[in-house]
Design an enzyme around this catalytic site. Sequence first.
Site, PDB file in Angstrom:
ATOM      1  N   ASP A  23      -4.355  -2.807  21.776  1.00  0.00           N
ATOM      2  CA  ASP A  23      -4.610  -3.620  22.852  1.00  0.00           C
ATOM      3  C   ASP A  23      -5.999  -3.693  22.858  1.00  0.00           C
ATOM      4  OD1 ASP A  23      -5.101  -6.102  24.300  1.00  0.00           O
ATOM      5  OD2 ASP A  23      -4.483  -5.782  26.542  1.00  0.00           O
ATOM      6  N   HIS A  75     -10.794  -7.604  15.721  1.00  0.00           N
ATOM      7  CA  HIS A  75      -9.340  -7.749  15.446  1.00  0.00           C
ATOM      8  C   HIS A  75      -9.553  -6.961  13.564  1.00  0.00           C
ATOM      9  CE1 HIS A  75      -8.412  -9.127  17.734  1.00  0.00           C
ATOM     10  NE2 HIS A  75      -8.364 -10.398  17.798  1.00  0.00           N
ATOM     11  N   LEU A 101       8.995   6.793   6.789  1.00  0.00           N
ATOM     12  CA  LEU A 101       8.794   6.263   8.245  1.00  0.00           C
ATOM     13  C   LEU A 101       9.066   4.502   7.564  1.00  0.00           C
ATOM     14  CD1 LEU A 101       6.291   5.655  10.652  1.00  0.00           C
ATOM     15  CD2 LEU A 101       4.858   5.283   9.404  1.00  0.00           C
TER      16      LEU A 101
END
Length: 247
Positions: A21, A38, A132
């Site tokens: 965020d 962004h 991962l």
Amino acid sequence: MSLRVLIDENRLPEHIAIIMDGNGRWAQEQGQDRLFGHFHGVASVRDIVEGSAELGIKYLTLYAFSTENWDRPKEEVAGLMGLLVETIRKEVPILNKNNIRIHVIGELSMLPDHAHNALEEALDMTSANTGLNLILALSYSSRWELVNAVKKIATDVQEGKLAPETIGQDTLQQYLATSAFPDPELMIRTSGEYRISNFLLYQLAYAELYFTQTRWPDFRKENLYEAILDFQKRERRFGKTSQQVSS
Ligand code: IPE
Ligand code: IPE
Ligand code: MG
């Protein structure tokens, strides 16, 4: 000195979830457009994915776009979708090189075709990787997920595939979008907001929550190490007493 050396590699969280965020505010603080934030957030994603893989974290869930985010201005939504497609296309070779497998949770039918296609391609191209597990929560919300699970359970009961009296917590878990993953032990939210915003409400039942003022575009490996160190200082009691847990 990097904080990495202080991390106890035997007590790593297996699954870290992050609410990324603060992109919009980060950009606006510099007099820029929200999309600029962004765009810069992608560098943080890259760094945190790399850092998690280096540490040997098994699962990393990133909240990239919520169901509620569809209500943002059209240009921002379109910009985010464009960024998603571009990033995925560019990163897949690097993910493959690092043995990282992508998964997606969320209502993918809401995504524009180009985004949907790019994702399907990335899922397919990384499906053999065993390092991962990078789980993207996209067009995701926990209430959407829970409603979906209830619908599927009801259908299975109706079709005689599931007996109501056998439904337990494990059953519910199997109907969630996250059925293949363990619950996160550590949840990080950046940018100084202290809320969950419809993210993994069921799965975070016993997660340790870590909040930082750092905006997502400024969040880097060292910030991740700091969160993990904080996690490692905590006593996870799961309802028991401190004495029970430490003996
Ligand atoms: C997080 O940053 C990214 C998404 C929700 C897509 P925000 O865009 O929410 O940034 P702020 O909270 O407005 O600063
Ligand atoms: C949560 O952030 C969703 C993502 C990070 C993708 P928001 O910025 O949308 O959350 P609220 O609206 O501040 O709760
Ligand atoms: Mg926000």
